[in-house]
Design an enzyme around this catalytic site. Structure first.
Site, PDB file in Angstrom:
ATOM      1  N   GLY A  12       0.800  -1.227   0.112  1.00  0.00           N
ATOM      2  CA  GLY A  12      -0.205   0.188  -0.126  1.00  0.00           C
ATOM      3  C   GLY A  12       0.832   1.177  -0.115  1.00  0.00           C
ATOM      4  N   ARG A  15       0.040   5.463  -1.557  1.00  0.00           N
ATOM      5  CA  ARG A  15      -0.813   6.564  -0.843  1.00  0.00           C
ATOM      6  C   ARG A  15      -0.771   6.331   0.581  1.00  0.00           C
ATOM      7  NH1 ARG A  15      -6.549   5.608  -1.426  1.00  0.00           N
ATOM      8  NH2 ARG A  15      -5.982   3.455  -2.496  1.00  0.00           N
ATOM      9  N   TYR A 145     -14.010  -4.848   9.683  1.00  0.00           N
ATOM     10  CA  TYR A 145     -12.691  -4.222   9.585  1.00  0.00           C
ATOM     11  C   TYR A 145     -12.183  -4.301  10.766  1.00  0.00           C
ATOM     12  CZ  TYR A 145      -9.397  -0.335   9.441  1.00  0.00           C
ATOM     13  OH  TYR A 145      -8.168   0.232   9.529  1.00  0.00           O
ATOM     14  N   THR A 228       1.987  -6.135  20.351  1.00  0.00           N
ATOM     15  CA  THR A 228       1.116  -5.141  19.460  1.00  0.00           C
ATOM     16  C   THR A 228       1.385  -3.908  20.402  1.00  0.00           C
ATOM     17  OG1 THR A 228      -0.360  -6.482  18.830  1.00  0.00           O
ATOM     18  CG2 THR A 228      -1.218  -4.232  18.941  1.00  0.00           C
TER      19      THR A 228
END
Ligand code: NAP
Length: 235
Positions: A12, A15, A145, A228
């Site tokens: 990706g 952008r 998502y 994380t």
């Protein structure tokens, strides 16, 4: 020039967050490969854009064949590409739900495992997944998502165990809102309200993101894996 001599792959990269990551690695001396769906207009020394559809296993493998032929290896991978359709579950178009699973989760799986195959030769690697505050905040409208963003952290944690003997670390950075095309898809008042509720109620900056990516990618972080880190006090 902290990445001098390194081969870095950013998904990706055409952008948004991916572009700022690619530009950062280039500034710091890396050779950067950018996987995106569309033709990439960034034409600078050290940058190799490759058109890859992350939801298509064959396309990912073709992309890696090109990486193997051109560079022979990859050292650092940032799984950044993702798509977002925010909608109540009962009216979410099934194709949009599937698209998020394919790009965000399956694409991250495919890129990570193909990268690990290249990293194992040199017995060194860093895999960094870009997660989201959505995985923790679980906002209305983001069932799929948020699930994909929780899943990429789980993916990193399992792969961290599988790849530990190869000296490959796998970690996730859960970012908060930052101005990109993806953010522009959401009603701004909704995002502002989410940001206002964060322990640190502001939007993320490029430097907030680069700081943690640099930490995970660092030579000194060889004993940091399956972690994380959320920005802004999200946990
Ligand atoms: N922006 C935010 O506020 C925010 C907040 C939390 C988390 N995040 C996470 O940050 C990361 C970057 O988001 P962003 O806001 O920079 O997104 P973005 O502006 O929408 O850019 C997404 C990039 O991913 C690429 N991409 C999407 N689907 C692809 C596919 N199937 N195959 C190959 N490439 C694909 C796009 O390629 P093309 O350019 O070719 O279309 C584009 O370059 C994502 O993981 C997102 O979940 C963002």
């Amino acid at each position: 020039m902290r990445y001098s001599g390194k081969i870095v792959l950013v998904t990706g990269a055409r952008r948004g967050v991916g572009r700022l990551l690619a530009e950062h690695f280039l500034r710091e001396g890396a050779q950067v490969i950018g996987f995106s769906r569309h033709a990439d207009d960034l034409s600078v020394k050290g940058y190799t854009p490759i058109a890859v559809e992350l939801g298509d296993a064959e396309s990912v493998v073709r992309g890696f064949n090109q990486v193997r032929k051109t560079f022979g290896r990859v050292d650092i991978v940032v799984n950044n590409a993702a798509v977002l359709t925010s909608q109540y579950s009962m009216i979410m178009p099934p194709a949009a739900a599937l698209g998020m699973l394919e790009t965000n989760l399956f694409g991250t799986f495919m890129v990570s495992r193909e990268a690990a195959k290249l990293m194992r030769k040199g017995k060194w690697g860093r895999i960094i997944n870009i997660g989201s505050m959505a995985a923790s905040l679980e906002p209305i409208g983001d069932s799929i998502y948020a699930a994909t963003k929780a899943a990429v952290a789980t993916l990193a944690n399992v792969m961290a165990k599988e790849f530990a003997p190869l000296n490959i670390t796998c970690n996730t950075l859960g970012i908060t809102a930052i101005e990109t095309d993806m953010l522009g898809q959401l009603p701004r008042d909704k995002v502002d309200a989410v940001v206002a509720g964060l322990p640190m109620p502001r939007y993320a900056t490029a430097d907030d993101i680069l700081n943690v990516v640099d930490f995970f990618a660092s030579e000194r972080s060889s004993y940091v894996t399956a972690q994380t880190v959320f920005l802004g006090g999200v946990n």
